[in-house]
Design a protein around this motif. Structure first.
Motif, PDB file in Angstrom:
ATOM      1  N   UNK A  71     -39.852 -11.324 -19.519  1.00 22.83           N
ATOM      2  CA  UNK A  71     -41.184 -11.506 -18.951  1.00 22.83           C
ATOM      3  C   UNK A  71     -42.066 -10.300 -19.272  1.00 22.83           C
ATOM      4  N   UNK A  72     -43.340 -10.565 -19.532  1.00 22.00           N
ATOM      5  CA  UNK A  72     -44.329  -9.504 -19.764  1.00 22.00           C
ATOM      6  C   UNK A  72     -45.704 -10.034 -19.381  1.00 22.00           C
ATOM      7  N   UNK A  73     -46.616  -9.138 -19.075  1.00 21.98           N
ATOM      8  CA  UNK A  73     -47.949  -9.543 -18.644  1.00 21.98           C
ATOM      9  C   UNK A  73     -48.739 -10.194 -19.767  1.00 21.98           C
ATOM     10  N   UNK A  74     -48.640  -9.634 -20.972  1.00 24.28           N
ATOM     11  CA  UNK A  74     -49.436 -10.132 -22.103  1.00 24.28           C
ATOM     12  C   UNK A  74     -48.558 -10.571 -23.264  1.00 24.28           C
ATOM     13  N   UNK A  75     -47.499 -11.309 -22.995  1.00 27.20           N
ATOM     14  CA  UNK A  75     -46.615 -11.784 -24.045  1.00 27.20           C
ATOM     15  C   UNK A  75     -45.511 -10.782 -24.324  1.00 27.20           C
ATOM     16  N   UNK A  76     -44.460 -11.246 -24.962  1.00 28.41           N
ATOM     17  CA  UNK A  76     -43.278 -10.414 -25.161  1.00 28.41           C
ATOM     18  C   UNK A  76     -43.185  -9.803 -26.557  1.00 28.41           C
ATOM     19  N   UNK A  77     -44.284  -9.793 -27.290  1.00 29.50           N
ATOM     20  CA  UNK A  77     -44.316  -9.070 -28.566  1.00 29.50           C
ATOM     21  C   UNK A  77     -44.608  -7.599 -28.289  1.00 29.50           C
ATOM     22  N   UNK A  78     -43.723  -6.729 -28.749  1.00 31.71           N
ATOM     23  CA  UNK A  78     -43.836  -5.296 -28.501  1.00 31.71           C
ATOM     24  C   UNK A  78     -44.406  -4.616 -29.738  1.00 31.71           C
ATOM     25  N   UNK A  79     -45.424  -3.791 -29.567  1.00 28.81           N
ATOM     26  CA  UNK A  79     -46.010  -3.016 -30.673  1.00 28.81           C
ATOM     27  C   UNK A  79     -45.534  -1.570 -30.567  1.00 28.81           C
ATOM     28  N   UNK A  80     -44.971  -1.079 -31.648  1.00 30.23           N
ATOM     29  CA  UNK A  80     -44.479   0.301 -31.707  1.00 30.23           C
ATOM     30  C   UNK A  80     -45.068   0.946 -32.962  1.00 30.23           C
ATOM     31  N   UNK A  81     -46.265   1.456 -32.834  1.00 31.43           N
ATOM     32  CA  UNK A  81     -47.010   1.974 -33.984  1.00 31.43           C
ATOM     33  C   UNK A  81     -47.342   3.448 -33.762  1.00 31.43           C
ATOM     34  N   UNK A  82     -46.727   4.340 -34.538  1.00 32.15           N
ATOM     35  CA  UNK A  82     -47.074   5.763 -34.405  1.00 32.15           C
ATOM     36  C   UNK A  82     -48.530   6.015 -34.817  1.00 32.15           C
ATOM     37  N   UNK A  83     -49.183   6.874 -34.086  1.00 31.64           N
ATOM     38  CA  UNK A  83     -50.588   7.175 -34.373  1.00 31.64           C
ATOM     39  C   UNK A  83     -50.704   8.096 -35.580  1.00 31.64           C
ATOM     40  N   UNK A  84     -51.702   7.813 -36.407  1.00 30.74           N
ATOM     41  CA  UNK A  84     -51.961   8.649 -37.586  1.00 30.74           C
ATOM     42  C   UNK A  84     -52.679   9.929 -37.156  1.00 30.74           C
ATOM     43  N   UNK A  85     -52.417  11.038 -37.814  1.00 32.81           N
ATOM     44  CA  UNK A  85     -53.100  12.293 -37.465  1.00 32.81           C
ATOM     45  C   UNK A  85     -54.575  12.268 -37.874  1.00 32.81           C
ATOM     46  N   UNK A  86     -55.381  13.038 -37.188  1.00 34.24           N
ATOM     47  CA  UNK A  86     -56.810  13.170 -37.519  1.00 34.24           C
ATOM     48  C   UNK A  86     -57.111  14.512 -38.177  1.00 34.24           C
ATOM     49  N   UNK A  87     -56.126  15.369 -38.312  1.00 38.17           N
ATOM     50  CA  UNK A  87     -56.278  16.672 -38.956  1.00 38.17           C
ATOM     51  C   UNK A  87     -55.236  16.805 -40.056  1.00 38.17           C
ATOM     52  N   UNK A  88     -55.643  17.349 -41.164  1.00 33.84           N
ATOM     53  CA  UNK A  88     -54.724  17.582 -42.279  1.00 33.84           C
ATOM     54  C   UNK A  88     -53.619  18.535 -41.852  1.00 33.84           C
ATOM     55  N   UNK A  89     -52.438  18.268 -42.335  1.00 35.34           N
ATOM     56  CA  UNK A  89     -51.294  19.106 -42.030  1.00 35.34           C
ATOM     57  C   UNK A  89     -50.499  18.649 -40.823  1.00 35.34           C
ATOM     58  N   UNK A  90     -50.992  17.621 -40.115  1.00 35.27           N
ATOM     59  CA  UNK A  90     -50.266  17.095 -38.944  1.00 35.27           C
ATOM     60  C   UNK A  90     -49.471  15.853 -39.329  1.00 35.27           C
ATOM     61  N   UNK A  91     -48.474  15.526 -38.514  1.00 31.02           N
ATOM     62  CA  UNK A  91     -47.578  14.394 -38.779  1.00 31.02           C
ATOM     63  C   UNK A  91     -47.960  13.190 -37.933  1.00 31.02           C
ATOM     64  N   UNK A  92     -47.363  12.069 -38.276  1.00 26.71           N
ATOM     65  CA  UNK A  92     -47.470  10.905 -37.389  1.00 26.71           C
ATOM     66  C   UNK A  92     -46.918  11.268 -36.015  1.00 26.71           C
ATOM     67  N   UNK A  93     -47.430  10.582 -35.020  1.00 29.59           N
ATOM     68  CA  UNK A  93     -47.029  10.904 -33.643  1.00 29.59           C
ATOM     69  C   UNK A  93     -45.773  10.120 -33.260  1.00 29.59           C
ATOM     70  N   UNK A  94     -44.669  10.850 -33.145  1.00 28.10           N
ATOM     71  CA  UNK A  94     -43.396  10.283 -32.679  1.00 28.10           C
ATOM     72  C   UNK A  94     -42.938  11.080 -31.444  1.00 28.10           C
ATOM     73  N   UNK A  95     -42.168  10.493 -30.553  1.00 29.63           N
ATOM     74  CA  UNK A  95     -41.730   9.089 -30.515  1.00 29.63           C
ATOM     75  C   UNK A  95     -42.816   8.170 -29.958  1.00 29.63           C
TER      76      UNK A  95
END
Length: 217
Positions: A71-95
């Protein structure tokens, strides 16, 4: 001779009186044998007669139950997307985490044939992106049901092999819907090994199917 004859007549009268008394006793005994009062005193009623006692059978069957739902409020599809950095030299945001899904179940076990049940999980379609791991952590039951609830395992890394995430479920129910049963927390993270970041590929775009099964012990 007269006296003797009188005695003979008197004896005959006594015999008649005794016969009458015997007849009266027999009538009384027959009356007692068929009277309702005699039933309660342990004297059996005539064959086929009703009494003040009767009985019937009551058949009771407890059904087997083994139901599981996500059960879930807005459907049972889970999104797991790391955020892209906005500054050069930074990594994707994990976990990346998501805890929007709740696992509900209803269970009636059989003490001899199926003394307990488990919940297993596995990836049945798709693969985890290279360089990452996808873990699941199952919370304890929320306390909105009743019965012998299952015990969650420690967090595990998902794969295409079935693994138990809840064990020891007895006859129980969790309640139905969001905030009922066991909360599921997914975590997508980089593998701890060096060079894992170099395996990331933006062409990867795949939907995983994650299957939960309520199994017999």
């Amino acid at each position: 001779m007269i006296t003797s004859n009188l005695n003979l007549v008197s004896s005959n009268c006594n015999n008649k009186s005794q016969n009458k008394n015997y007849f009266q006793i027999i009538v009384i005994l027959l009356f007692l044998a068929v009277s309702p009062t005699s039933y309660s005193q342990g004297i059996p009623p005539p064959l086929g007669a009703d009494t003040n006692i009767d009985e019937h059978n009551a058949l009771i069957t407890i059904p087997e139950v083994a139901l599981l739902d996500l059960e879930a409020t807005n459907g049972t599809t889970v999104s797991l997307n790391p955020s892209a950095p906005t500054e050069a030299g930074l990594a994707l945001s994990f976990p990346v985490t998501n805890s929007s899904i709740w696992l509900n179940y209803s269970s009636i076990i059989g003490s001899t044939t199926e003394p307990s049940r488990n919940v297993s999980v596995q990836i049945t379609s798709g693969t985890v992106p290279a360089g990452t791991s996808l873990k699941i952590a199952v919370a304890a039951d929320s306390g909105n049901g009743d019965g012998l609830m299952g015990t969650p395992s420690t967090p595990i890394a998902l794969s295409n092999a079935a693994q138990n995430v809840i064990t020891g479920i007895g006859s129980s129910y969790t309640g139905n819907g969001v905030n009922k049963g066991h909360n599921l927390q997914y975590t997508l993270d980089l593998l701890p090994s060096a060079g894992a970041y170099g395996l990331l590929d933006f062409d990867f775009n795949e939907t995983l199917v994650i299957t939960y099964t309520l199994t017999d012990y």
